[in-house]
Design a protein around this motif. Sequence first.
Motif, PDB file in Angstrom:
ATOM      1  N   GLN A 161      -1.506  -6.864  -3.540  1.00  0.00           N
ATOM      2  CA  GLN A 161      -1.503  -5.785  -2.545  1.00  0.00           C
ATOM      3  C   GLN A 161      -0.818  -6.215  -1.253  1.00  0.00           C
ATOM      4  O   GLN A 161      -0.107  -5.428  -0.626  1.00  0.00           O
ATOM      5  CB  GLN A 161      -2.938  -5.334  -2.260  1.00  0.00           C
ATOM      6  N   GLU A 162      -1.036  -7.452  -0.846  1.00  0.00           N
ATOM      7  CA  GLU A 162      -0.441  -7.928   0.404  1.00  0.00           C
ATOM      8  C   GLU A 162       1.082  -7.908   0.323  1.00  0.00           C
ATOM      9  O   GLU A 162       1.761  -7.477   1.266  1.00  0.00           O
ATOM     10  CB  GLU A 162      -0.931  -9.348   0.709  1.00  0.00           C
ATOM     11  N   VAL A 163       1.626  -8.348  -0.796  1.00  0.00           N
ATOM     12  CA  VAL A 163       3.081  -8.336  -0.967  1.00  0.00           C
ATOM     13  C   VAL A 163       3.603  -6.902  -0.964  1.00  0.00           C
ATOM     14  O   VAL A 163       4.596  -6.574  -0.309  1.00  0.00           O
ATOM     15  CB  VAL A 163       3.482  -9.059  -2.267  1.00  0.00           C
ATOM     16  N   ILE A 164       2.915  -6.049  -1.702  1.00  0.00           N
ATOM     17  CA  ILE A 164       3.338  -4.645  -1.801  1.00  0.00           C
ATOM     18  C   ILE A 164       3.293  -3.965  -0.430  1.00  0.00           C
ATOM     19  O   ILE A 164       4.211  -3.236  -0.045  1.00  0.00           O
ATOM     20  CB  ILE A 164       2.471  -3.905  -2.828  1.00  0.00           C
ATOM     21  N   ASP A 165       2.222  -4.219   0.321  1.00  0.00           N
ATOM     22  CA  ASP A 165       2.102  -3.616   1.658  1.00  0.00           C
ATOM     23  C   ASP A 165       3.162  -4.142   2.613  1.00  0.00           C
ATOM     24  O   ASP A 165       3.513  -3.481   3.596  1.00  0.00           O
ATOM     25  CB  ASP A 165       0.710  -3.888   2.233  1.00  0.00           C
ATOM     26  N   ASN A 166       3.666  -5.335   2.338  1.00  0.00           N
ATOM     27  CA  ASN A 166       4.669  -5.933   3.215  1.00  0.00           C
ATOM     28  C   ASN A 166       6.080  -5.433   2.914  1.00  0.00           C
ATOM     29  O   ASN A 166       7.029  -5.846   3.571  1.00  0.00           O
ATOM     30  CB  ASN A 166       4.638  -7.467   3.090  1.00  0.00           C
ATOM     31  N   ALA A 167       6.193  -4.580   1.885  1.00  0.00           N
ATOM     32  CA  ALA A 167       7.500  -4.052   1.485  1.00  0.00           C
ATOM     33  C   ALA A 167       7.455  -2.524   1.497  1.00  0.00           C
ATOM     34  O   ALA A 167       7.411  -1.883   0.441  1.00  0.00           O
ATOM     35  CB  ALA A 167       7.866  -4.571   0.103  1.00  0.00           C
ATOM     36  N   PRO A 168       7.469  -1.908   2.671  1.00  0.00           N
ATOM     37  CA  PRO A 168       7.270  -0.453   2.785  1.00  0.00           C
ATOM     38  C   PRO A 168       8.356   0.389   2.118  1.00  0.00           C
ATOM     39  O   PRO A 168       8.125   1.557   1.801  1.00  0.00           O
ATOM     40  CB  PRO A 168       7.240  -0.219   4.297  1.00  0.00           C
ATOM     41  N   ASN A 169       9.530  -0.193   1.881  1.00  0.00           N
ATOM     42  CA  ASN A 169      10.628   0.564   1.276  1.00  0.00           C
ATOM     43  C   ASN A 169      10.747   0.335  -0.234  1.00  0.00           C
ATOM     44  O   ASN A 169      11.665   0.860  -0.873  1.00  0.00           O
ATOM     45  CB  ASN A 169      11.962   0.184   1.932  1.00  0.00           C
ATOM     46  N   LEU A 170       9.820  -0.413  -0.791  1.00  0.00           N
ATOM     47  CA  LEU A 170       9.943  -0.843  -2.183  1.00  0.00           C
ATOM     48  C   LEU A 170       9.840   0.331  -3.161  1.00  0.00           C
ATOM     49  O   LEU A 170       8.924   1.149  -3.062  1.00  0.00           O
ATOM     50  CB  LEU A 170       8.864  -1.887  -2.492  1.00  0.00           C
TER      51      LEU A 170
END
Length: 320
Positions: free
Chosen positions: A59-68
């Motif tokens: 989740q932390e990685v995903i939240d850190n990539a808002p344009n993903l």
Amino acid sequence: MSKVFVSAKLPAITITKLENANINTTVYSGNTLISQAELLSSVTDIDFLITALSTKVDQEVIDNAPNLKIIANFGAGFNNIDIEYAKQKGILVTNTPLVSTNSVAEVTIGLLLALSHRIVEGDALMRADGFPGWSPLYFLGHEIAGQRLGIVGMGSIGRDVAKKARAMSMDVQYWQPHQLSDPEERSLGVHYVSFEQLINTSDFISINAPQTKTNFHQFNQDVFKQMKSTASIINVGRGPIIDEKALLKALQDKTIAGAALDVYEHEPNIEDGLADLKNVIITPHIGNATVEARDAMGTIVADNVVAVFKNELPKYIVNK
């Protein structure tokens, strides 16, 4: 310009396809696995992520990539990714199934043969002390023809293992939560048994299943005690399916005869003591480590990113 981050060095064909599509491509250049901190800092402004099976995308990685928009996993498995959270965020997750089937099946059979004929043990002997010369009862192993192979997981890899084992005159039985159709079983020359019957009657057990919510430590102390004392276990599926501490004890106590592992419970680390045993073969997760399989996997992840870049649907979505 759209950006993709590739979290591990991948086959050249992958990068060529991305660059030919005019996608700004950054590849992790380190010689070790990427750290969580470096991954976090690398995804902040990307549109696409290509990541290796060994890289945790939480989740932390995903939240850190808002344009993903897509996480293209380089591997048939995807337990390294929080796919449900990605779905909540509208991010597609894909994998690379099927293309590594033959390679993993070949490694499975190779490990089986190496165990039965003590090939790795013999190689170590020759490199250390040598041998006293051929004699009738020296360094005996077993032929696999006529032996019973129990396969746990009859997906594409398990089925290919069954075909190859049948070609070498093995009796093949299998277990998974759902039985194959009668025509499929007859085509493969296999028969379905309960899990209890498989562990009680197999001479070799091959784990070719993916990791699920229900098979963590499926092979534990109780299961090893139910196996034949002459039986060996092979794991090319997922490490946590085997309780490695229980496996170590079973091997030390000769509750079972041997093991061959290509995946590990706490990969890349293995249980202390396993490497000291002569009746254990350990390989560094090489199931699909062939030029052919890795090029095919690299093609899939690149094509999937390019598809999303073009507003098209990628293949092999695992979180629809």
